[in-house]
Design an enzyme around this catalytic site. Structure first.
Site, PDB file in Angstrom:
ATOM      1  N   LYS A   1     -18.828  64.181 100.601  1.00 46.95           N
ATOM      2  CA  LYS A   1     -17.787  65.024 101.194  1.00 46.95           C
ATOM      3  C   LYS A   1     -18.170  66.486 101.044  1.00 46.95           C
ATOM      4  O   LYS A   1     -18.684  66.907  99.986  1.00 46.95           O
ATOM      5  CB  LYS A   1     -16.447  64.802 100.478  1.00 46.95           C
ATOM      6  CG  LYS A   1     -15.905  63.389 100.581  1.00 46.95           C
ATOM      7  CD  LYS A   1     -15.445  63.085 101.975  1.00 46.95           C
ATOM      8  CE  LYS A   1     -14.688  61.778 102.043  1.00 46.95           C
ATOM      9  NZ  LYS A   1     -14.587  61.295 103.429  1.00 46.95           N
TER      10      LYS A   1
ATOM     11  N   ASP B   1     -19.790  64.169 105.284  1.00 43.99           N
ATOM     12  CA  ASP B   1     -18.475  64.093 105.922  1.00 43.99           C
ATOM     13  C   ASP B   1     -17.654  65.334 105.584  1.00 43.99           C
ATOM     14  O   ASP B   1     -17.252  65.535 104.434  1.00 43.99           O
ATOM     15  CB  ASP B   1     -17.759  62.829 105.420  1.00 43.99           C
ATOM     16  CG  ASP B   1     -16.479  62.547 106.193  1.00 43.99           C
ATOM     17  OD1 ASP B   1     -16.087  63.375 107.030  1.00 43.99           O
ATOM     18  OD2 ASP B   1     -15.867  61.476 105.942  1.00 43.99           O
TER      19      ASP B   1
ATOM     20  N   GLU C   1     -20.587  63.404 109.743  1.00 46.85           N
ATOM     21  CA  GLU C   1     -19.363  62.685 110.104  1.00 46.85           C
ATOM     22  C   GLU C   1     -18.214  63.675 110.259  1.00 46.85           C
ATOM     23  O   GLU C   1     -17.962  64.488 109.373  1.00 46.85           O
ATOM     24  CB  GLU C   1     -19.047  61.651 109.014  1.00 46.85           C
ATOM     25  CG  GLU C   1     -17.785  60.843 109.304  1.00 46.85           C
ATOM     26  CD  GLU C   1     -17.651  59.636 108.372  1.00 46.85           C
ATOM     27  OE1 GLU C   1     -18.657  58.956 108.099  1.00 46.85           O
ATOM     28  OE2 GLU C   1     -16.521  59.384 107.912  1.00 46.85           O
TER      29      GLU C   1
ATOM     30  N   ASP D   1     -14.807  60.021 112.938  1.00 44.55           N
ATOM     31  CA  ASP D   1     -13.926  59.223 112.098  1.00 44.55           C
ATOM     32  C   ASP D   1     -12.476  59.522 112.499  1.00 44.55           C
ATOM     33  O   ASP D   1     -11.875  58.789 113.305  1.00 44.55           O
ATOM     34  CB  ASP D   1     -14.195  59.556 110.617  1.00 44.55           C
ATOM     35  CG  ASP D   1     -13.305  58.798 109.648  1.00 44.55           C
ATOM     36  OD1 ASP D   1     -12.319  58.193 110.092  1.00 44.55           O
ATOM     37  OD2 ASP D   1     -13.574  58.814 108.435  1.00 44.55           O
TER      38      ASP D   1
ATOM     39  N   LYS E   1     -11.230  53.080 110.892  1.00 43.52           N
ATOM     40  CA  LYS E   1     -10.180  52.817 109.906  1.00 43.52           C
ATOM     41  C   LYS E   1      -9.212  51.780 110.493  1.00 43.52           C
ATOM     42  O   LYS E   1      -8.601  52.018 111.548  1.00 43.52           O
ATOM     43  CB  LYS E   1      -9.404  54.107 109.575  1.00 43.52           C
ATOM     44  CG  LYS E   1     -10.293  55.251 109.058  1.00 43.52           C
ATOM     45  CD  LYS E   1     -10.810  54.993 107.652  1.00 43.52           C
ATOM     46  CE  LYS E   1     -11.710  56.091 107.121  1.00 43.52           C
ATOM     47  NZ  LYS E   1     -13.117  56.015 107.585  1.00 43.52           N
TER      48      LYS E   1
ATOM     49  N   TRP F   1     -16.055  50.706 103.195  1.00 38.28           N
ATOM     50  CA  TRP F   1     -15.557  51.517 102.069  1.00 38.28           C
ATOM     51  C   TRP F   1     -14.226  50.937 101.619  1.00 38.28           C
ATOM     52  O   TRP F   1     -13.352  50.675 102.457  1.00 38.28           O
ATOM     53  CB  TRP F   1     -15.364  52.977 102.500  1.00 38.28           C
ATOM     54  CG  TRP F   1     -14.923  53.836 101.355  1.00 38.28           C
ATOM     55  CD1 TRP F   1     -15.723  54.502 100.472  1.00 38.28           C
ATOM     56  CD2 TRP F   1     -13.572  54.111 100.936  1.00 38.28           C
ATOM     57  NE1 TRP F   1     -14.954  55.160  99.538  1.00 38.28           N
ATOM     58  CE2 TRP F   1     -13.640  54.941  99.797  1.00 38.28           C
ATOM     59  CE3 TRP F   1     -12.317  53.718 101.409  1.00 38.28           C
ATOM     60  CZ2 TRP F   1     -12.497  55.401  99.133  1.00 38.28           C
ATOM     61  CZ3 TRP F   1     -11.184  54.166 100.745  1.00 38.28           C
ATOM     62  CH2 TRP F   1     -11.280  55.001  99.612  1.00 38.28           C
TER      63      TRP F   1
END
Ligand code: 0XW
Ligand code: MG
Length: 368
Positions: free
Chosen positions: A164, A193, A218, A241, A265, A320
Site C-alpha cells: 500500500k 496499490d 493498482e 480495484d 471484491k 486476499w
C-alpha cells in the site's frame, strides 16, 4: 423449501497489531454484518458483508444494515433455492446497495450447497484445484518496516505481495516501492496499490522513476476516467480495484481497454452470482484478477476461496482474506487459514464454515 426467518448480526473485528493503514487512513477495527437465512427444512445459510471503513468505497457498515432492514421482509416465504427470483425480489424492494444484497446472495449459495449436499465451488462450475494462492497486503508503512514485512511474508510462502502507498510524501512512497521490490526474490510479484490516493501526476512520476522495476500498479487514482486516461502513459500494467464496481463497469473497462486486470471484491459487485459472471467475462477477455473482499471474517473468506477455485488458474492473481489481520475465527475448526501462502477449500457442504453465533450476541434485526 421456504425462507422462514432472517437474522442479522454485527460484530467488531479489531485489527491485530493495532491498525492497518490504507491511503493514509489507519483502520483499527472493522464493523462486520452477518446474515443468517433460516428455512422450514431446518437448514440455515450464512452470508457476510464488511466494508473496510466508510471511505474506502461508497459502502459502509451502517448502510449495509439499513439496506438489509429494507429488503429483509421481501425474502420471507421465498424458495431459497431459486436464486434468480430472490435477486429479483431484492431488486424490487431496494435500488442499489449491491454490497448488502451480496450478504443475502452468499447465504443463498451456502443454503443451496447444504440442501444439495455439495460445496459452493461445485455449484459455481466446479473447482479447478483444491487450494488457491493467497497474497499478502502490506499497509502503508515506513520503508524499513515495509521491507521487513515483505521479507517475512515471502519467507512464509506468499508469492504475491501487495504494497500500500499513498496519503503521504511521494518520495517516501517511491522509496518504499523501490526497496520492497529489490528485497523480493524474482519469483515473488509486487503490486503497488495507492487505493485512489495518487493524482495522475504522482502515478506517472512513480511509474517513470521505477520503470526498471517489475510491478503492477493498482487503482492509483480515484475515478475510472482518471485511471483510463493514465494507462497509456504508464511504464507498468494497471489493475483497477475500487473502480471495478459491477458487471457493467468491467464490460466497459474491457471495451475501452482501460486496465490490464482487476482486484475484484465479491461484495462490491453484489455477491457470488455477479462475481461468477465477471469471472467468465475476464476469462473471455484473457484478463487476470484477484478474488477478494475488502474485509470480513470466515464467511467472506470461504466465499472468496470457493469462487477463486473455479477460476482459470493462469488468470487468478491470488485471494486476499483478512484472517492474518484479525484474531477471531467464527468457525474455530474450519475457519480458512493461510498455509505456505495457500488457502484450501473448506471441506463441508455449502461454504463449509459453521459460525459460532455466540460470538455475535443477539441479532440486531430479525424478520419472519
Ligand atoms: C488489500 N485489500 C484486498 C484489503 C483492503 O481492504 C484493501 C484491499 C485492496 O486491494 O484495496
Ligand atoms: Mg486494491
Amino acid at each position: 423449501m421456504r425462507i422462514t426467518e432472517i437474522h442479522v448480526y454485527r460484530r467488531d473485528l479489531p485489527v491485530m497489531g493495532g491498525s492497518f493503514c490504507i491511503a493514509g487512513k489507519a483502520l483499527s477495527s472493522l464493523d462486520t454484518t452477518v446474515v443468517r437465512i433460516a428455512t422450514d427444512a431446518g437448514l440455515s445459510g450464512f452470508g457476510e458483508t464488511c466494508p473496510v471503513g466508510p471511505v474506502y468505497q461508497p459502502q459502509h457498515a451502517l448502510g449495509a444494515r439499513a439496506a438489509l432492514q429494507e429488503m429483509g421482509p421481501c425474502l420471507i416465504g421465498l424458495n431459497p433455492l431459486h436464486l434468480d427470483p430472490a435477486r429479483e425480489a431484492m431488486e424490487a424492494s431496494l435500488n442499489g446497495a449491491r454490497y448488502a444484497k451480496a450478504a443475502v446472495d452468499i447465504a443463498l449459495w451456502d443454503l443451496l450447497g447444504k440442501a444439495l449436499g455439495v460445496r459452493v465451488c461445485d455449484l459455481l462450475g466446479g473447482p479447478r484445484r483444491e487450494r488457491v494462492p493467497s497474497y499478502y497486503s502490506i499497509g502503508v508503512l515506513p520503508p524499513d518496516e515495509a521491507v521487513r514485512t515483505a521479507r517475512e511474508k515471502e519467507a512464509e510462502g506468499f508469492k504475491r505481495i501487495q504494497l500500500k502507498v499513498g496519503g503521504r510524501n511521494l518520495q517516501e512512497d517511491m522509496e518504499a516501492v523501490r526497496r520492497v521490490s529489490e528485497a523480493l526474490s524474482p519469483g515473488v510479484s509486487l503490486v503497488v496499490d495507492a487505493n485512489r490516493a495518487w493524482t495522475s501526476r504522482d502515478a506517472r512520476l512513480v511509474s517513470l522513476q521505477c520503470r526498471d522495476l517489475p510491478l503492477v500498479l493498482e487503482q492509483p487514482c480515484s475515478t475510472y476516467e482518471e485511471n483510463r486516461a493514465l494507462r497509456p502513459g504508464l511504464a507498468h500494467p494497471l489493475f483497477l480495484d475500487e473502480s471495478a464496481e459491477d458487471i457493467r463497469t468491467v464490460l466497459r473497462c474491457i471495451g475501452e481497454d482501460a486496465a490490464d486486470g482487476f482486484g475484484l471484491k465479491v461484495t462490491r459487485v453484489g455477491g457470488l452470482t455477479p462475481m461468477r459472471t465477471i469471472r467468465d467475462i475476464c476469462r473471455e477477455a484473457g484478463l487476470p484478477a484477484t478474488c477478494d473482499d475488502a474485509w470480513g471474517g470466515d464467511i467472506i473468506a470461504a466465499a472468496c476461496i470457493h469462487l477463486a477455485a473455479t477460476m482459470r488458474p493462469s488468470l487468478l492473481e491470488g485471494v486476499w482474506i483478512a484472517a492474518p489481520y484479525i484474531e477471531t475465527h467464527y468457525d474455530p475448526e474450519n475457519g480458512p487459514e493461510i498455509r505456505d501462502g495457500f488457502l484450501e477449500l473448506p471441506k463441508g457442504h455449502g461454504l463449509g464454515v459453521s459460525p459460532d453465533l455466540a460470538l455475535f450476541g443477539a441479532p440486531v434485526m430479525s424478520f419472519g
